[in-house]
Enzyme design. Sequence first.
Site, PDB file in Angstrom:
ATOM      1  N   ASP A 528       3.225  -2.513  10.366  1.00  0.00           N
ATOM      2  CA  ASP A 528       3.495  -3.637  11.384  1.00  0.00           C
ATOM      3  C   ASP A 528       4.595  -3.243  12.437  1.00  0.00           C
ATOM      4  OD1 ASP A 528       3.073  -6.247  12.668  1.00  0.00           O
ATOM      5  OD2 ASP A 528       4.963  -7.011  11.437  1.00  0.00           O
ATOM      6  N   LYS A 529       4.640  -3.777  13.421  1.00  0.00           N
ATOM      7  CA  LYS A 529       5.736  -3.666  14.634  1.00  0.00           C
ATOM      8  C   LYS A 529       6.701  -4.492  14.443  1.00  0.00           C
ATOM      9  CE  LYS A 529       5.591  -4.867  18.663  1.00  0.00           C
ATOM     10  NZ  LYS A 529       7.004  -5.387  18.690  1.00  0.00           N
ATOM     11  N   THR A 530       6.429  -5.699  14.633  1.00  0.00           N
ATOM     12  CA  THR A 530       7.372  -6.804  14.654  1.00  0.00           C
ATOM     13  C   THR A 530       8.187  -7.271  13.621  1.00  0.00           C
ATOM     14  OG1 THR A 530       6.057  -7.768  16.782  1.00  0.00           O
ATOM     15  CG2 THR A 530       8.064  -9.256  15.469  1.00  0.00           C
ATOM     16  N   PHE A 675       3.003 -17.040  33.871  1.00  0.00           N
ATOM     17  CA  PHE A 675       2.420 -15.554  33.425  1.00  0.00           C
ATOM     18  C   PHE A 675       1.313 -15.819  32.717  1.00  0.00           C
ATOM     19  CE2 PHE A 675       2.325 -12.571  29.836  1.00  0.00           C
ATOM     20  CZ  PHE A 675       2.558 -11.428  30.516  1.00  0.00           C
ATOM     21  N   LYS A 909      -6.486  -6.020  10.276  1.00  0.00           N
ATOM     22  CA  LYS A 909      -5.541  -5.173   9.555  1.00  0.00           C
ATOM     23  C   LYS A 909      -5.926  -4.868   8.352  1.00  0.00           C
ATOM     24  CE  LYS A 909      -1.045  -6.653  11.882  1.00  0.00           C
ATOM     25  NZ  LYS A 909       0.283  -7.170  11.499  1.00  0.00           N
ATOM     26  N   ASN A 932       1.244 -12.317   7.805  1.00  0.00           N
ATOM     27  CA  ASN A 932       0.205 -11.780   8.244  1.00  0.00           C
ATOM     28  C   ASN A 932      -0.266 -10.328   7.957  1.00  0.00           C
ATOM     29  OD1 ASN A 932       2.711 -11.204   9.939  1.00  0.00           O
ATOM     30  ND2 ASN A 932       1.280 -10.211  11.519  1.00  0.00           N
ATOM     31  N   HIS A1210       9.094  27.135  -4.468  1.00  0.00           N
ATOM     32  CA  HIS A1210       9.960  28.073  -5.146  1.00  0.00           C
ATOM     33  C   HIS A1210      11.022  28.689  -3.970  1.00  0.00           C
ATOM     34  CE1 HIS A1210       6.378  28.994  -7.925  1.00  0.00           C
ATOM     35  NE2 HIS A1210       7.203  27.954  -8.594  1.00  0.00           N
TER      36      HIS A1210
END
Length: 1281
Positions: A528-530, A675, A909, A932, A1210
């Site tokens: 996940d990012k957040t 926005f 996901k 989530n 080794h």
Amino acid sequence: MNTDDFASLVSRANPAAATRGQYGHVQPSISSPAARSNQYDLDPFFDDDDDATSVNTHAYPTSVRTNNVLMDSMPDLPLAQNAAPPAGTSSSRPGASGTSIPKGWDFDDDHTVLPPPTTSPQSSAPSRRAKKKWLWKWPWTKEQRLEGDREVWLNDLEKNQTQGFCSNYVSTSKYNAVTFVPKFLAGEYFDAQNIYWWSLTAVSSYVAIIQQIPGVSPTNRWTTIAPLGLVLLASAYKEMEEDLKRHQSDSELNSRLTQVLNSISGTFEPRKWQDIAVGDVVRLESDAFIPADLVLISTSEPEGLCYIETSNLDGETNLKIKQASPQTFELISPPSIMSLRGKMRSEQPNNSLYTFEATLVREIGVAFTGAQLRNTPWVYGIAVFTGHETKLMKNATAAPIKRTAVERQVNVQIVFLFILLLVLSLASTLGSSIQTWFFSSNQWYLLISQSISARAQDFVENILTFIILYNNLIPISLIVTMEVVKFQQAQLINSDLDMYYAPTDTPALCRTSSLVEELGQIEYIFSDKTGTLTQNIMEFRLCSIAGQEYAEQRTDDSKDSLRTFNELRGLLSGGDPFVDPSTPHLVSDFSAITDQNREKEVIKEFLTVLAVCHTVIPEMKGEKMVYQASSPDEAALVSGAELLGYRFHTRKPKSVFVNIQGESLEFQVLNVCEFNSSRKRMSTVIRGPDGRIKLYCKGADTVILERLSPNQPYSDATMSHLEDYATEGLRTLCFAMRDIPETEYKTWSGIYNQAAATINGRGEALDKAAEIIEKDMFLLGATAIEDKLQDGVPDTIHTLQQAGIKIWVLTGDRQETAINIGLSCRLITESMNLVIVNEENAHDTSEFLTKRLLAIKNQRNTGELEDLALIIDGKSLTFALEKELSKTFLELAIMCKAVICCRVSPLQKALVVKLVKKNQKAILLAIGDGANDVSMIQAAHIGVGISGVEGLQAARSADVSISQFRYLRKLLLVHGAWSYQRLSKLILYSFYKNIALYMTQFWFSFFNNFSGQIAFESWTLSLYNVVFTVLPPLVIGIFDQFVSARILDRYPQLYSLGQKNAFFTPFAFWLWVGNALYHSLLLFTASIILFWGDSKEPSGLDSGHWVWGAILYMMVLMTVLGKAAVISDLWTKYTVAAIPGSLIFTMVFLPIYAIVAPAIGFSMEYQNIVPRLWSDPVMWFSIVVFPVVCLGRDYMWKYYKHTYRPMSYHIAQELQKYNIPDYRPRQEQFQKAIKKVRAVQRMRRNRGFAFSQTEDPARQDQARLIRAYDTSKSHARPTGL
């Protein structure tokens, strides 16, 4: 109930509401069969065999789609109807257009409204809270799906208790005091997924039973059942220990306190979360976590508004604005709440995080369990779903049973050993039958019966005898040894101070110790990012104003032309903050001002944009101003303006107030163009203190540049600065403005108002209106905001990629934000070519993926290799995950070095993880911090939860929890690599030591006519695994290190040994089996040669069978302990205590046992053996010489491999042994220059921007919501008490 009755009811419940208007809201029905059925269609916990079902992850419930249509045709929100009209427009407005009662609230006529509690009939009797009903539920009983609507009675505890609602007690544990024994035994004996454990317990139990049959067992009747009991007890202790941790975690959660309304006293009293019942009125204060799914009644804010952070549910850190029901948001005191009567109807509990919100949020604000109240002093809410019926718990199903790759491989090896056991038993039985059938005349003294029935009986008994004799070829001690070792490895992870986070006092916690070895075999990480990669903190870092770059302070790498924020404040300190109104301000006249004055004017306009162009609500907490923002970027920009001397401090419905150099100035907010993702900008029309109307705009550079007027003086310099900011992975915004003549504004205002009044297509109409005025702007500058990463994230990701681990980021954020974070955390490098998938339908997605895959294949066939990064949004991912396209998507994704999936749901996901898990033979790890992420965490082989600021739901559902992403580096590269190598060596050594001893029994069968005669004393044989050789594998499994932690971290390429399963291959297993057969045959042959014809003692007597058996036993024991010494890479005090210590203990214990056991009648085989054995030089010769001969070949083989056929580890061991310095050339400066060039080239094509505001393009309600606030009256805010 008619409208007048309803109005009267609300008026009596809250006299303050009598002066308020009516609201016409119609709640869409959610009780239709289609709506209810679709709510359960998508389950993130799906089976592997679900290919036959085509899953559309964006198929929202019917009720949601229906609601969207109804909402578009509804009148405006009550908030808009009661808010002040925009400045410059008429204050008159039509009345409410409807008076129907929303379905969510149903006030029945038969429930009269009671006066305050002092005269309430209920006050005459003590409040009795009914006992909780414990409904017995059989394990195989399927959960009943509830139909229809849920009815919750308001302030009627008795009626709610008759509904059989679930309590708010949450349990994630597997056992309790009553169910532990039956569930544990059922799990141990009937776990079909773990063939190893099942076969061992089944075979051992079978052997323990037939040992009780007289004349069948060649050993003591208790020698199997006793070790089996110890194994079961050890496993039970481990299960109990881990489940106690779950109980403690549950107890901590259930014991949290919150305020619940007492129906008798009329006050709020503290109550544990577990005691909250459906229908209870709960009072929450700011920053509190929500204990149950609540329907908002009222809040401290105007119009019943509040801010909710749902990052623990959906991963989004931007705050959500929720609104209480218009019929109840004036109920702001306990007496008015208690007077409320009736019932509330809602949907039945389900696992959709969005369904309830989509159908009811416009009427009734809903706050789900796990969310957190933000920037709101208090709220009232009614508990509608509690405990395991909450949305959070419906998504947190029981953790699936996970089996490691090593365990699955052991299962196969156990099958081979079990077959070997049957073959040896059958061969020995046939040998015995041949002796008795064909050579019985030579054994006349045995009185062998010649009848068919007697021979058949002997055949069956002989098979049982030899199964008992050879059963320990499958090492029962391995079970308890592995359990103990894994548990201790988990404790080492828990106690590692390098993974302890002091600020929150949080250590690492391994919750599922059975999976520790898979930490060393990870090939894919899904993150996940957040909250996982980032800190959820936005910081105002840099800005470019009038072509001049400013920063908080200079660094060694800073440009000479860079100025500090202090210099910027000094530049503004002289003169009035606003020039005389007679000075020209039109954009076209900026050129008429001198350069110095123009720069100063641009700076003032730039800071004004920061301070007024937003939807932030200010709130004073103590002496500090706190900004309530639905976008963390907006809060950072306003804080930046405050830092630079423009302090936004008050918002009124029509204006905002900014303190500039000690003077508070009012800016009238005429219009707000909101926005959204398609516009990528926000504009505000402002009437300034000078009376002029201006348009202030901020947004992505690509959309701002194309709306500028010609001949911009600062565009080149600003673009250069933007490229520098983008190179550093910062989130950028451009700022522009223009003066609007009064006549132009009046014309445009009419167009805007007409668009705002549109019912269908309102959002699109507002966008078109904004396009008209957002033109011919003047570029002021740009800002750079840092979405602060957690410490060490870039280095961690880079190191993990060097270790051969592919990292996929699955986030709910938008594409630009995700790309910015990918750059800053070094997931995406400058050398990578971005493959961006943004298609609107399945056909376009399929065509794009197919073409790109073919092109990449053709490119690589020509020998040209290029690092790729795949970026795909949620809509395209929906189509890519469909069955016919999923293989193409997966093939393309695997060819990329990094993958970022944007705007994905929790289910998507899990689907992505499941797709890779099903089609790739690789070990997957998923890491996240919110609820989530739970489905993704549970779908992967290993789930890691970040126990951070977003709650503990992911950490509780994960196999391992850590507090910082950077700790993943040591968890995998060090602890994971160690655990895998240790477990591999432990398992192979355990097989070796059992085969080495018990195969001597088979060789001995050729010398005792396959009679089943045992070579060793029974209890000595049983103590071999339980006592004499139990410590070496434990110490190897817990403390052995094939290389140090420093070397593993310095050379992450060593991690590939686990990914390739280099230490536990089938070939290695058969080598160890062959070595054990060789040692057993060599030692047995040596003992037979020494005792050929029986060895004579000094007294002239024969040594006898038990003396020979004891010497052979100690020869094998010495060889096995010597083998442990040869394979140990690290010698510690525990290694010394385990290997030489076990030998010393055996040499002391055996003579004592040989004396005591016959004396008490426990075992008679060793009677009078001590003086004969320990004084015999043959014994001392045998236990010294022959083990050395056996191990000499092993040591020479080890030397040959290290010297002539070395593996990577080794070489690392030699570097560690001789402390050889690393002389690899350093190329940081060269790589930095290349990084700069490539970043600029790519960012010119694709640059991110900083904006993560909550958006609803269809309605655009942010402007109406903020107009409800008047922070100048915050002192009159109700207390709610």
